[in-house]
Design an enzyme around this catalytic site. Structure first.
Site, PDB file in Angstrom:
ATOM      1  N   GLY A  12       0.827  -1.289  -0.159  1.00 60.32           N
ATOM      2  CA  GLY A  12       0.106   0.014  -0.031  1.00 60.32           C
ATOM      3  C   GLY A  12       0.807   1.339  -0.009  1.00 60.32           C
ATOM      4  CG  ASN A  14       1.912   3.061  -5.687  1.00 65.75           C
ATOM      5  OD1 ASN A  14       2.427   4.259  -6.471  1.00 65.75           O
ATOM      6  ND2 ASN A  14       2.452   1.987  -5.839  1.00 65.75           N
ATOM      7  CG  LEU A  91      -0.765  -7.936  -7.272  1.00 70.38           C
ATOM      8  CD1 LEU A  91       0.236  -8.734  -6.546  1.00 70.38           C
ATOM      9  CD2 LEU A  91      -0.290  -7.127  -8.478  1.00 70.38           C
ATOM     10  CB  ILE A  94     -10.350  -5.095 -13.634  1.00 68.84           C
ATOM     11  CG1 ILE A  94      -9.484  -4.252 -12.822  1.00 68.84           C
ATOM     12  CG2 ILE A  94     -11.650  -4.500 -14.012  1.00 68.84           C
ATOM     13  CD1 ILE A  94      -9.794  -4.301 -11.397  1.00 68.84           C
ATOM     14  CG  ASN A 108      -2.591  -1.066 -13.462  1.00 66.94           C
ATOM     15  OD1 ASN A 108      -2.756  -1.352 -12.174  1.00 66.94           O
ATOM     16  ND2 ASN A 108      -1.995  -1.891 -14.410  1.00 66.94           N
ATOM     17  CG  HIS A 110       3.189  -2.429 -15.499  1.00 61.98           C
ATOM     18  ND1 HIS A 110       2.793  -3.662 -14.711  1.00 61.98           N
ATOM     19  CD2 HIS A 110       4.039  -2.664 -16.062  1.00 61.98           C
ATOM     20  CE1 HIS A 110       3.289  -4.502 -14.977  1.00 61.98           C
ATOM     21  NE2 HIS A 110       4.471  -3.960 -16.050  1.00 61.98           N
ATOM     22  CG  ASP A 151      -0.105  -4.611 -17.582  1.00 62.97           C
ATOM     23  OD1 ASP A 151      -0.785  -4.170 -16.605  1.00 62.97           O
ATOM     24  OD2 ASP A 151       0.827  -5.449 -17.326  1.00 62.97           O
TER      25      ASP A 151
HETATM   26  C1  GAR Z   1       3.833  -1.465  -7.164  1.00 62.02           C
HETATM   27  O1  GAR Z   1       5.096  -1.426  -7.413  1.00 62.02           O
HETATM   28  C2  GAR Z   1       2.991  -1.243  -8.428  1.00 62.02           C
HETATM   29  O2  GAR Z   1       3.361  -0.612  -9.428  1.00 62.02           O
HETATM   30  C3  GAR Z   1       2.983  -2.892  -8.644  1.00 62.02           C
HETATM   31  O3  GAR Z   1       2.668  -3.630  -7.440  1.00 62.02           O
HETATM   32  C4  GAR Z   1       3.424  -2.574  -6.514  1.00 62.02           C
HETATM   33  C5  GAR Z   1       2.367  -2.360  -5.337  1.00 62.02           C
HETATM   34  O4  GAR Z   1       3.053  -1.581  -4.291  1.00 62.02           O
HETATM   35  N1  GAR Z   1       1.841  -2.973  -9.623  1.00 62.02           N
HETATM   36  C6  GAR Z   1       1.667  -3.957 -10.520  1.00 62.02           C
HETATM   37  O5  GAR Z   1       2.776  -4.774 -10.553  1.00 62.02           O
HETATM   38  C7  GAR Z   1       0.497  -4.141 -11.309  1.00 62.02           C
HETATM   39  N2  GAR Z   1       0.815  -5.162 -12.552  1.00 62.02           N
HETATM   40  P1  GAR Z   1       2.248  -1.220  -3.105  1.00 62.02           P
HETATM   41  O6  GAR Z   1       1.322  -2.109  -2.416  1.00 62.02           O
HETATM   42  O7  GAR Z   1       3.585  -0.873  -2.124  1.00 62.02           O
HETATM   43  O8  GAR Z   1       1.671   0.255  -3.647  1.00 62.02           O
END
Ligand code: GAR
Length: 207
Positions: A12, A14, A91, A94, A108, A110, A151
Site C-alpha cells: 500500500g 502507492n 493484483l 478486473i 492502473n 505498472h 496492461d
Molecule cells: C507497485 O510497484 C505497483 O506498481 C505494482 O505492485 C506494487 C504495489 O506496491 N503493480 C503491479 O505490478 C501491477 N501489475 P504497493 O502496494 O506498495 O503500492
C-alpha cells in the site's frame, strides 16, 4: 469533487502516496470513498483504516468460481459508484463487466515502461527481476487506463528511472517506487480531478 475507490493487494505504498498527496494539497478536488483489497492481511488496509478511510476486502477465494466473484466485485463497485477506480498495486484481473461499466474510468500503475515488461505474469518484484535479467539500462513506471487487455489500455503518463549496475530486484523496485510511482500516480489523479486530461481514441492528451 472526484470520488475515487483505490484497489490494493499488498504493502500500500502507492495508496499512502495518494493519501499524503491529498493531505498536502498536491491532489485537489479528490476524495477516497473506500479502499478495497483482495487480501485481508494487506498492510494497505491498515494504512486506510488508520487514515479513517472505509476499507473492504473482497477475495476471489471466497467465491465458488471466477464468474461469481466477477459479478460480486462489479456489483460492489457499482454500489459504491465512484467517479474513478485507481488500481494501486491490485493484483486481481478486473472483470470485463467492470471494465465496461467504468470505461476509461479505471487507472492502473505498472512498474515498468509499457510495453516493456508487462502483461500476464509481470507484477510486483517479478517485473524488476525480468528487467535486470534483460539488462535494460532504463526502466520506470506507467499509469494507464484499463481496458480488457492486460496492461494494454491507453497510456496516460510514464516516468523513466535509470538502472544501476549493482541493482537487485529489491533495490530497483524501491527506486522505481520512490522516483516514479509515488510521483506519477498522485499527479495523474490530480490531472483527472482537475479536468486536465482528454482521451481521443486510444490516446491521452494533456489539455
Ligand atoms: C507497485 O510497484 C505497483 O506498481 C505494482 O505492485 C506494487 C504495489 O506496491 N503493480 C503491479 O505490478 C501491477 N501489475 P504497493 O502496494 O506498495 O503500492
Amino acid at each position: 469533487m472526484l470520488r475515487i475507490v483505490v484497489c490494493v493487494s499488498g504493502g500500500g505504498t502507492n495508496l499512502q502516496a495518494i493519501m499524503d498527496a491529498i493531505d498536502e494539497g498536491r491532489i485537489t478536488n479528490t476524495e477516497i470513498l473506500a479502499v478495497i483489497s483482495n487480501n485481508e492481511r494487506a498492510r494497505a488496509l491498515e494504512r486506510a483504516r488508520s487514515h479513517g478511510i472505509r476499507s473492504l476486502c473482497i477475495s476471489p477465494r471466497s467465491y465458488p468460481d471466477r464468474e461469481t466473484f466477477n459479478r460480486a466485485f462489479t456489483d460492489r463497485m457499482t454500489e459504491l459508484a465512484p467517479d474513478m477506480v485507481v488500481l494501486a498495486g491490485f493484483l486481481v484481473r478486473i472483470p470485463p463487466q467492470m471494465v465496461h461499466a467504468f470505461s476509461n474510468r479505471i487507472v492502473n500503475i505498472h512498474p515498468s515502461l509499457i510495453p516493456s515488461f508487462c502483461g500476464v505474469g509481470y507484477y510486483g518484484l517479478k517485473v524488476h527481476e525480468k528487467a535486470l535479467e534483460r539488462g535494460v539500462k532504463v526502466t520506470g513506471a506507467t499509469v494507464h487506463f484499463v481496458n480488457e487487455g492486460m496492461d494494454e489500455g491507453p497510456i496516460i503518463a510514464q516516468k523513466p528511472v535509470m538502472v544501476e549496475q549493482d541493482d537487485t530486484p529489491e533495490s530497483l523496485q524501491r527506486r522505481v517506487m520512490e522516483e516514479a510511482e509515488w510521483v506519477l500516480l498522485p499527479r495523474v489523479i490530480d490531472d483527472i480531478a482537475n479536468g486536465r486530461l482528454e482521451i481521443r481514441g486510444d490516446h491521452v492528451y494533456h489539455r
